[in-house]
Design an enzyme around this catalytic site. Structure first.
Site, PDB file in Angstrom:
ATOM      1  NE  ARG A 251      -4.189  -1.659   0.098  1.00  0.00           N
ATOM      2  CZ  ARG A 251      -4.238  -2.783  -0.590  1.00  0.00           C
ATOM      3  NH1 ARG A 251      -3.192  -3.134  -1.338  1.00  0.00           N
ATOM      4  NH2 ARG A 251      -5.307  -3.549  -0.543  1.00  0.00           N
ATOM      5  CD  GLU A 280      -2.970   3.303  -5.445  1.00  0.00           C
ATOM      6  OE1 GLU A 280      -4.095   2.769  -5.586  1.00  0.00           O
ATOM      7  OE2 GLU A 280      -1.956   2.666  -5.164  1.00  0.00           O
ATOM      8  CG  HIS A 298      -3.092  -0.643  -6.716  1.00  0.00           C
ATOM      9  ND1 HIS A 298      -3.533   0.039  -5.598  1.00  0.00           N
ATOM     10  CD2 HIS A 298      -2.971  -1.944  -6.324  1.00  0.00           C
ATOM     11  CE1 HIS A 298      -3.689  -0.804  -4.589  1.00  0.00           C
ATOM     12  NE2 HIS A 298      -3.350  -2.008  -5.011  1.00  0.00           N
TER      13      HIS A 298
END
Length: 335
Positions: A251, A280, A298
């Site tokens: 993360r 993000e 991601h």
């Protein structure tokens, strides 16, 4: 309060009410396999409704018992409060940091995830990012596409992977797989984790600073918690050193992104392979021009095979819930 098995059916309910599943925003797994979900459940699509989300939730407040979510559609305390009948949150991810677990625990709401279905694919990509940064593969691609091979011919040397000291931050499902792959490639693997794993052959360091000081690269595989937020800070990067590489497939907020950018721009560390970011989908623009940084959106878990397997787990958990059977991948709520 712990989740308790309950009868999710009532004599006055219709079949569609029995199998209603709320989706605030469609997870990618759901989008790819929507037909499979729609054939088994009545999907309430908040994202397709002209109503504001709060009003949509209020409309279905008394009937929604199950929610399907992912990181792009967080299940906050406000969402949970708007759904007084909610009993199950099914997330299309391994991590649960987008779910208010404390509120779920207070309400007795069960939470399931995708288990380890993505672990091999993420581990493969983590090793791929490390190789890419060290061997300058993406950088070389830009070098050729930009016409510099023909005009310059000079290309910065990469670095060999074998014999490098690689530190794994978090030796869980994914971290263990990354470690095994790197060991097979001749790396000297060590790790830090909440507890020492006595069954592994890898060297354990009790804290992140010692791990960084004794590593040429760090691969971040741990969960995001209050304890791990910004655990990779300036001190850790300085301990890793000017040739050190950071790979993050966990993360974004585990790294202090402002300090990471500063260290990369100023040459205080050697490079980074990043699949995740702190805010993000916003990525610091300073990273775009750096040849020693590889960026992914991601997506390390995204393969055709993992999506199919994840969809089966999500559907399996929903079917288990609606038929009062044990959930397949219940997340222990220790938050």
């Amino acid at each position: 309060m712990d989740p308790k098995p309950q009868d999710h059916q009532s004599p006055s309910s219709t079949p569609s009410q029995l199998r209603q599943v709320l989706v605030l925003r469609p997870p990618p797994v759901f989008t790819v396999h929507e037909q499979d979900f729609s054939s088994k459940f009545h999907i309430l699509k908040a994202y397709d409704s002209p109503l504001p989300t709060h009003d949509f939730l209020q409309t279905h407040a008394q009937s929604v018992k199950a929610v399907l979510c992912s990181g792009i559609g967080p299940i906050t305390a406000d969402v949970i409060r708007d759904l007084p009948a909610l009993e199950l949150v099914v997330t299309a991810s391994t991590g649960v940091n987008h779910i208010d677990m404390a509120e779920c625990r207070r309400r007795g709401i069960a939470v399931t995830n995708t288990g380890d279905v993505f672990s091999d694919d993420v581990a493969d990509a983590a090793v791929g990012l490390l190789i890419d940064v060290m061997r300058r593969i993406t950088s070389g691609d830009r070098f050729v596409r930009g016409g510099r091979w023909a005009t310059s011919g000079e290309y910065t040397l990469g670095s060999k992977l074998a014999c490098k000291r690689v530190g794994i931050v978090g030796l869980g499902n994914i971290g263990s797989r990354v470690a095994t792959r790197l060991k097979a490639m001749g790396c000297l693997v060590s790790y830090t984790s909440r507890q020492e794993k006595h069954t592994t052959p890898f060297t354990f360091y009790p804290n992140i600073l010692q791990l960084a000081f004794n590593s040429d690269a760090l691969v971040i595989c741990c969960a995001l918690t209050n304890e791990t937020r910004h655990i990779i800070n300036n001190k850790v990067m300085m301990a890793l050193g000017k040739k050190g590489i950071i790979v993050n497939i966990a993360r974004g907020a585990i790294i202090n992104e402002v300090e990471l950018v500063k260290c990369l721009v100023e040459g205080e560390i050697g490079g980074a392979g990043l699949d995740v970011f702190e805010n993000e989908p916003n990525v610091p623009k300073e990273l775009f021009e750096l040849d020693n940084v590889v960026l992914l959106p991601h997506r390390t878990a995204f393969t055709q095979e993992s999506f199919y397997n994840a969809a089966q787990i999500l559907i399996g958990n929903l079917e288990a819930f609606f038929t009062n059977k044990p959930l397949l991948t219940l997340v222990p709520n220790e938050f």
